[in-house]
Design a protein around this motif. Sequence first.
Motif, PDB file in Angstrom:
ATOM      1  N   ASP A 223      -4.149   0.689  -3.047  1.00 36.68           N
ATOM      2  CA  ASP A 223      -4.419  -0.201  -1.912  1.00 36.68           C
ATOM      3  C   ASP A 223      -4.448   0.545  -0.575  1.00 36.68           C
ATOM      4  N   LYS A 224      -4.194   1.856  -0.604  1.00 35.30           N
ATOM      5  CA  LYS A 224      -4.088   2.639   0.637  1.00 35.30           C
ATOM      6  C   LYS A 224      -5.185   3.692   0.723  1.00 35.30           C
ATOM      7  N   LYS A 225      -6.321   3.401   0.137  1.00 32.52           N
ATOM      8  CA  LYS A 225      -7.412   4.384   0.100  1.00 32.52           C
ATOM      9  C   LYS A 225      -7.792   4.820   1.515  1.00 32.52           C
ATOM     10  N   GLY A 226      -7.938   6.148   1.671  1.00 33.65           N
ATOM     11  CA  GLY A 226      -8.329   6.690   2.964  1.00 33.65           C
ATOM     12  C   GLY A 226      -7.170   6.963   3.898  1.00 33.65           C
ATOM     13  N   GLU A 227      -5.957   6.589   3.511  1.00 30.53           N
ATOM     14  CA  GLU A 227      -4.791   6.795   4.379  1.00 30.53           C
ATOM     15  C   GLU A 227      -4.146   8.151   4.104  1.00 30.53           C
ATOM     16  N   GLN A 228      -3.306   8.585   5.036  1.00 23.37           N
ATOM     17  CA  GLN A 228      -2.595   9.852   4.903  1.00 23.37           C
ATOM     18  C   GLN A 228      -1.093   9.598   4.981  1.00 23.37           C
ATOM     19  N   PHE A 229      -0.359  10.184   4.036  1.00 23.35           N
ATOM     20  CA  PHE A 229       1.097  10.024   4.020  1.00 23.35           C
ATOM     21  C   PHE A 229       1.747  11.373   4.278  1.00 23.35           C
TER      22      PHE A 229
ATOM     23  N   GLU B 116       1.630   2.026  -4.500  1.00 18.00           N
ATOM     24  CA  GLU B 116       0.738   1.371  -3.536  1.00 18.00           C
ATOM     25  C   GLU B 116      -0.550   2.161  -3.271  1.00 18.00           C
TER      26      GLU B 116
ATOM     27  N   VAL C 180      -6.008   9.084  -1.338  1.00 17.04           N
ATOM     28  CA  VAL C 180      -4.815   9.166  -0.484  1.00 17.04           C
ATOM     29  C   VAL C 180      -4.455  10.634  -0.268  1.00 17.04           C
ATOM     30  N   LYS C 181      -4.267  11.015   0.978  1.00 11.47           N
ATOM     31  CA  LYS C 181      -3.910  12.403   1.291  1.00 11.47           C
ATOM     32  C   LYS C 181      -2.400  12.485   1.484  1.00 11.47           C
TER      33      LYS C 181
END
Length: 470
Positions: A439-445, A436, A391-392
């Motif tokens: 479950d959010k692998k590869g997503e950016q926040f 979370e 997660v980034k």
Amino acid sequence: MAIYLPGSVEEEQIALDELTPREIVTELDKHVIGQNAAKRAVAIALRNRMRRQKLSPDLAEEIIPKNIIMIGPTGVGKTEIARRLAKLANSPFLKVEASKFTEVGYVGRDVESMIRDLVEIAIDMVREEKLEDVSDKAELNAEERLLDILLPPTPAPRPVEPQAGFVLEGTTSSGESHSRTREKLRQQLREGKLDERMVEIDVRERNFPSFEIISNQGVEEMDVNIKDMLPNIFGQRTKKRKMKVNEAFEYLIQEEEQRLIDMDQVTRISIDRVEDAGIIFLDEIDKIAGRESGHGPDVSREGVQRDILPIVEGTTVNTRYGMVRTDHILFIAAGAFHVSKPSDLIPELQGRFPIRVELQSLTMDDFIRILTEPKSSLVKQYTALLETEGVKLEFTREALEEVARFAFRVNEGTENIGARRLHTIMERVLDEISFEAPDKKGEQFKVDADYVRKMLADIVKDQDLSRYIL
């Protein structure tokens, strides 16, 4: 004598002798925000220690360190400054709370235990340095021992006397074949192809008969090292144990390292390092300030001060590694001094802390800098933690300002716990993302000011902010 600091691969090693007070402050700035007065004081103390090492032994013996008292609220960087200074100087460092020494024999400890603990820390430091020096040799020795187990050496053939007039030639030596096989095994061992094979090795037994020691002084006062004495009494027994090759290799490396290290030399170097470069951080010194009132918990306060006094003045402490002089150990005391003040300490102890520096409470700008500037800032820590989940995480400048503003506001409205408040706020802000993240692998926040306000909305409505104090 140049002392070189341990640095990372990309950093050049710095000669400690060459660090000026200004450069020491610059190094501390990488980890602690603000508090320039305190940084200057410890930088001068460290530089004076270097200057002393260049003097003749007679004069150097007379120069005692100028101990420091840091005065300031919790969470402003007192401990961190002392800890980073010790790391910079590669000095044995011990942090101890002065309140530990109240009610000795009931819940407290003897004041001399701080010197014994410092010696133990120095022993570990020097031993680790020696381990690095012998690690390659230990690995080679362990490899040879493991190969001996995997391929036992062939017995030497009985020499044959040639008869008169005959010459033995053309015979293939079995030793050469054994050597070739051994080298093949060595190659397979290094490539990890033998890791899962089981071998049987001799392992030292660690089970000794149990003893019950009854002493009114406690085990830390005993001059005899029971753990070292027992193997000599009962012998170093071994037993056969089966394990995988990779586990056996690690065990044999440790055995060889112990064999190659001269612990007598380690002990001598450690004691010298403690006596010449040791730093003890006496925290919560304000808790023992104040005179005896004849009742309640105050009774032991002046007694603790008088116990600490000879250690700070310079005395000889008996440890299990030998006698240790405390004359040139640097003591840095610290306390909030909300209720008491430094002048409440007994005059003799005050005289041993000639340098006093006051640390300032942190401002909102300081909080923003703490979040971003240090090498291991909170933002960098949380970003790196979530990167392990794929997660980034990205913070906007406005989000950090909002976190800093809220931390400052809570500190003002309730108990001021300094920079530690940022940990509370950041955990609350990132609570949902952290939960979370798997479950959010590869997503950016992207954390912006609106997100911070949303996550802290419930706390803002609640006027009783005291329940969020760490």
